[in-house]
Design an enzyme around this catalytic site. Sequence first.
Site, PDB file in Angstrom:
ATOM      1  N   PRO A  89       0.904  -1.207  -0.043  1.00  0.00           N
ATOM      2  CA  PRO A  89      -0.162   0.103  -0.070  1.00  0.00           C
ATOM      3  C   PRO A  89       0.894   1.353  -0.010  1.00  0.00           C
ATOM      4  O   PRO A  89       2.074   1.250   0.438  1.00  0.00           O
ATOM      5  CB  PRO A  89      -0.774  -0.241   1.165  1.00  0.00           C
ATOM      6  CG  PRO A  89       0.191  -0.656   2.300  1.00  0.00           C
ATOM      7  CD  PRO A  89       1.000  -1.785   1.432  1.00  0.00           C
ATOM      8  N   GLY A  92       2.094   4.072  -4.608  1.00  0.00           N
ATOM      9  CA  GLY A  92       1.584   4.577  -6.067  1.00  0.00           C
ATOM     10  C   GLY A  92       1.283   3.340  -6.976  1.00  0.00           C
ATOM     11  O   GLY A  92       1.469   3.643  -8.207  1.00  0.00           O
ATOM     12  N   GLY A  94      -1.456   1.782  -6.817  1.00  0.00           N
ATOM     13  CA  GLY A  94      -2.903   1.495  -7.134  1.00  0.00           C
ATOM     14  C   GLY A  94      -3.574   0.789  -6.226  1.00  0.00           C
ATOM     15  O   GLY A  94      -4.453  -0.138  -6.577  1.00  0.00           O
ATOM     16  N   SER A  95      -3.164   0.134  -5.038  1.00  0.00           N
ATOM     17  CA  SER A  95      -3.923  -0.535  -4.229  1.00  0.00           C
ATOM     18  C   SER A  95      -5.251  -0.422  -3.773  1.00  0.00           C
ATOM     19  O   SER A  95      -6.139  -1.332  -3.874  1.00  0.00           O
ATOM     20  CB  SER A  95      -3.067  -0.998  -3.102  1.00  0.00           C
ATOM     21  OG  SER A  95      -2.822   0.173  -2.125  1.00  0.00           O
ATOM     22  N   SER A  96      -5.788   0.860  -3.512  1.00  0.00           N
ATOM     23  CA  SER A  96      -6.985   1.367  -3.466  1.00  0.00           C
ATOM     24  C   SER A  96      -7.809   0.987  -4.647  1.00  0.00           C
ATOM     25  O   SER A  96      -9.098   0.384  -4.197  1.00  0.00           O
ATOM     26  CB  SER A  96      -7.150   2.637  -2.927  1.00  0.00           C
ATOM     27  OG  SER A  96      -5.944   3.154  -2.178  1.00  0.00           O
ATOM     28  N   ASP A 139      -6.397   4.958 -11.915  1.00  0.00           N
ATOM     29  CA  ASP A 139      -6.183   3.783 -11.190  1.00  0.00           C
ATOM     30  C   ASP A 139      -7.321   2.808 -11.335  1.00  0.00           C
ATOM     31  O   ASP A 139      -6.926   1.644 -12.007  1.00  0.00           O
ATOM     32  CB  ASP A 139      -6.043   4.057  -9.736  1.00  0.00           C
ATOM     33  CG  ASP A 139      -4.552   4.868  -9.365  1.00  0.00           C
ATOM     34  OD1 ASP A 139      -4.070   5.307 -10.250  1.00  0.00           O
ATOM     35  OD2 ASP A 139      -4.135   4.569  -8.239  1.00  0.00           O
TER      36      ASP A 139
HETATM   37  O1  PMV Z   1      -0.221   7.502  -6.083  1.00  0.00           O
HETATM   38  P1  PMV Z   1      -1.165   6.574  -6.965  1.00  0.00           P
HETATM   39  O2  PMV Z   1      -1.170   5.263  -7.271  1.00  0.00           O
HETATM   40  O3  PMV Z   1      -2.588   6.930  -6.036  1.00  0.00           O
HETATM   41  O4  PMV Z   1      -1.319   7.504  -8.045  1.00  0.00           O
HETATM   42  C1  PMV Z   1      -1.667   8.793  -8.208  1.00  0.00           C
HETATM   43  C2  PMV Z   1      -1.782   9.496  -9.691  1.00  0.00           C
HETATM   44  C3  PMV Z   1      -1.867  11.012  -9.663  1.00  0.00           C
HETATM   45  O5  PMV Z   1      -1.937  11.355 -10.874  1.00  0.00           O
HETATM   46  C4  PMV Z   1      -0.755  11.728  -8.738  1.00  0.00           C
HETATM   47  C5  PMV Z   1      -3.245  11.375  -8.920  1.00  0.00           C
HETATM   48  C6  PMV Z   1      -4.406  11.083  -9.864  1.00  0.00           C
HETATM   49  O6  PMV Z   1      -5.552  10.958  -9.331  1.00  0.00           O
HETATM   50  O7  PMV Z   1      -4.262  10.694 -11.044  1.00  0.00           O
END
Ligand code: PMV
Length: 306
Positions: A89, A92, A94-96, A139
């Site tokens: 988690p 970055g 995309g786990s959620s 995501d």
């Molecule tokens: O950190 P993550 O996996 O939620 O990726 C965020 C990507 C962003 O462009 C920074 C935010 C979004 O909502 O697209």
Amino acid sequence: MRVPARGRAGGKVILLGEHAVVYGRPAVASGIPLGLTVEVTAGRGPALRADAPFLADDPRLPALLARAAEAVGLDPAEVVGTVESELPPGRGLGSSAALAVATLRACAAAAGRVLGRDDELALGRRLEALFHGTPSGIDPAAAALGGCFRFVCGEPPQVTPLAIARPLPLVVAFGDAPRSTAAAVAGLRARWDAERDAVETLLDATAAVAEAGAAAAVSGDLDALGAAMDENQRLLAALGVSSPEVEALVAEARRAGALGAKLTGGGAGGAVIALARDPEPVAAALRRGGSRALVIAVGAVGEGGS
Ligand code: PMV
């Protein structure tokens, strides 16, 4: 109800264009093979249990299950579920969103329904918002599609699968510390408010790099895609969403032979991706520095992924 019922969805990497995508610019992302599975059954609900400590007592889990159940016509009071996750988690990856889409798929299966891609995209995005205020929606699109695609946010978002010539060999590396995408997004928003012209110029440059990289991925030109990733990383640093840890990992990956390397997702720490014809030595170099490093290949939509 047809229970027990399972749903699986993958995490994602953003190949190009994170953050700029929040400001309407195009981004390129892909689902990854690493994901999570939700199993639902009948019981006194809504209750969703996860083995991972980071999720164990999260009050958003029963709310997620309740909304997913309602979306497919099940009574949330009669559904319980469990989560098994391979995704770290807060890095970055995309786990959620994977959790949102897997929960939705499990509930749909329990209701005897198969959701179409558009319904999955729209519902997945609504459910992900439980975890992140107003995400771009990239995501859940990756979790729902599994392969490589170009994305522009909107109502509805433009999601264009990319017919990439061959799977892209990538190293995904991350450390121990989770970080907050919401904080990185808010930091950039404050900067955009204060210095709009300068930030807009960087966002336009990011859009051009994302388009060039998408074309390179489609034609199988790994050198050009690597160059686009490097240029994107320079722009992300100029936007203020990189970090010393990310810069060190990116530099190490390039020294070990990567064609390009950058942060992926929210940044400010979190995961780094590196494109390499021969990814194993790059992964080994990053592991020597103490990171976890996985070698994956991302392909076109429908070729595997999640
Ligand atoms: O950190 P993550 O996996 O939620 O990726 C965020 C990507 C962003 O462009 C920074 C935010 C979004 O909502 O697209």
